[in-house]
Enzyme design. Structure first.
Site, PDB file in Angstrom:
ATOM      1  N   HIS A  64       0.788  -1.269  -0.302  1.00  0.00           N
ATOM      2  CA  HIS A  64       0.482   0.414  -0.106  1.00  0.00           C
ATOM      3  C   HIS A  64       0.648   1.649  -0.023  1.00  0.00           C
ATOM      4  O   HIS A  64       0.710   2.610   0.165  1.00  0.00           O
ATOM      5  CB  HIS A  64      -0.927   0.023   1.011  1.00  0.00           C
ATOM      6  CG  HIS A  64      -0.860   0.496   2.616  1.00  0.00           C
ATOM      7  ND1 HIS A  64      -0.268  -0.370   3.595  1.00  0.00           N
ATOM      8  CD2 HIS A  64      -0.004   1.645   3.065  1.00  0.00           C
ATOM      9  CE1 HIS A  64      -0.223  -0.037   4.602  1.00  0.00           C
ATOM     10  NE2 HIS A  64       0.280   1.644   4.263  1.00  0.00           N
ATOM     11  N   ASP A  94       0.460  -7.564   1.745  1.00  0.00           N
ATOM     12  CA  ASP A  94       0.924  -6.270   2.108  1.00  0.00           C
ATOM     13  C   ASP A  94       2.704  -5.765   1.592  1.00  0.00           C
ATOM     14  O   ASP A  94       3.070  -4.535   1.844  1.00  0.00           O
ATOM     15  CB  ASP A  94       0.172  -5.161   3.303  1.00  0.00           C
ATOM     16  CG  ASP A  94       0.401  -4.326   2.716  1.00  0.00           C
ATOM     17  OD1 ASP A  94       0.682  -3.354   1.785  1.00  0.00           O
ATOM     18  OD2 ASP A  94      -0.061  -3.472   4.150  1.00  0.00           O
ATOM     19  N   SER A 170       4.729   2.746   7.864  1.00  0.00           N
ATOM     20  CA  SER A 170       4.267   1.549   6.400  1.00  0.00           C
ATOM     21  C   SER A 170       5.345   1.142   5.669  1.00  0.00           C
ATOM     22  O   SER A 170       5.632   1.745   5.257  1.00  0.00           O
ATOM     23  CB  SER A 170       3.701   1.445   6.263  1.00  0.00           C
ATOM     24  OG  SER A 170       2.255   2.207   6.820  1.00  0.00           O
TER      25      SER A 170
END
Length: 319
Positions: A64, A94, A170
């Protein structure tokens, strides 16, 4: 008469605090230089974190973070700015893999997440909210979680930690006390206090190898969410197994191969096709693309307290 300072710390407590500080600082010194800021080029803007796992500029981040970008801008802790291309991405975990156009200097190693225990130190390094190369620390709160990503997919083999994570973390590394990368930070629960998640390093390592070989990860889909749990010795002995952990099914997707094959929530998965299952990472590896459309035997200790063999036919994960 002298005044006793109520804030005086005992020698033992001070020593423990000093050891903890040195442990955190040592882990950061080992892994911190390998961490980079990742920015998308083209399309929607955005940034996150990543880390190099080889001296020639192979970088792991979140899917992402890169989204549909083909190229990204990479800024290292040493001040180098370069570009890189996205080699592959895996929405199911992910994870995305980037190849920098130049060497990024420092790199770090993916460790063995099977050696983790609840309560172990966890250190997160990344670029939260634009504050570059921020360090936070906490503990491993739980292991072997499954969670649903923002795109609706179930991500398996997830580490739960209370190390503070924010947008921008992230794709950055979750690091053990000995300076090994044990997870890829991936998500926080909005509104929750001290609950954050990272994809475990064993699963990340498997995904990276698949992306390098094939450019994508083919996997057999059965439709379960599960946790890694301790396995009672009596159950293991009855099944003829030596393992001390297994996988407990927490949720089954409607009309999935798991439901059609008779698995139930609460079942313990002990083995797949005769190979012991000691954690979610084993399920990920054993249900690879070769299992699609093939009869696959699950040995389970059922929610009713009996050993049972169930035959499933994994399907291909739809894009």
């Amino acid at each position: 008469m002298g005044i006793i300072d109520g804030n005086i710390v005992s020698a033992d407590e001070a020593e423990l605090t000093d050891v903890y500080s040195r442990t955190i600082a040592g882990a950061v010194d080992l892994v911190g230089p390998a961490v980079s800021r990742i920015e998308r080029i083209g399309g929607r803007g955005g940034h996150g974190s990543g880390f190099a796992i080889s001296p020639d500029g192979l970088i792991v981040t979140n899917n992402h973070v890169v989204e549909d970008a083909r190229t990204v801008r990479i800024k290292t802790a040493e001040g180098l700015t370069t570009e890189g291309r996205v080699l592959g991405r895996d929405p199911d975990t992910d994870i995305a893999l980037i190849r920098a156009n130049t060497s990024v200097g420092s790199w770090a190693r993916l460790g063995d997440s099977k050696r983790l225990r609840r309560g172990h130190i966890a250190v997160a390094i990344g670029n939260p909210l634009g504050f570059e190369w921020t360090v936070t620390a906490g503990i491993i709160s739980a292991l072997g979680r499954s969670m649903r990503a923002s795109n609706g997919r179930l991500i398996d083999d997830v580490i739960q930690t209370d190390a503070a994570l924010n947008p921008g973390n992230s794709g950055g590394p979750l690091v053990s006390s000995n300076g090994e990368i044990i997870g890829v930070n991936t998500a926080v629960i909005r509104g929750a206090q001290s609950i954050a998640f990272a994809v475990a390093s064993n699963t990340a390592n498997y995904v990276v190898s698949e992306l390098l070989r094939f450019g994508r990860v083919r996997r057999g889909y059965v439709g379960i969410a599960a946790d890694t749990v301790d396995l009672h010795r009596r159950i293991a002995l009855n099944a003829g197994l030596q393992q001390t952990t297994s996988v407990r099914i927490r949720r089954i997707e409607p009309d999935s191969p798991a439901q059609l094959g008779g698995l139930q929530e609460g079942d313990l998965v002990l083995a797949i096709n005769g190979t012991a299952v000691t954690g979610i990472d084993d399920v990920v590896k054993l249900l690879d693309g070769d299992r699609i459309g093939q009869e696959t035997e699950f040995l389970v200790f059922s929610v009713y307290g009996t050993l049972e063999r169930k035959t499933l036919i994994p399907s291909a994960r739809l894009s």
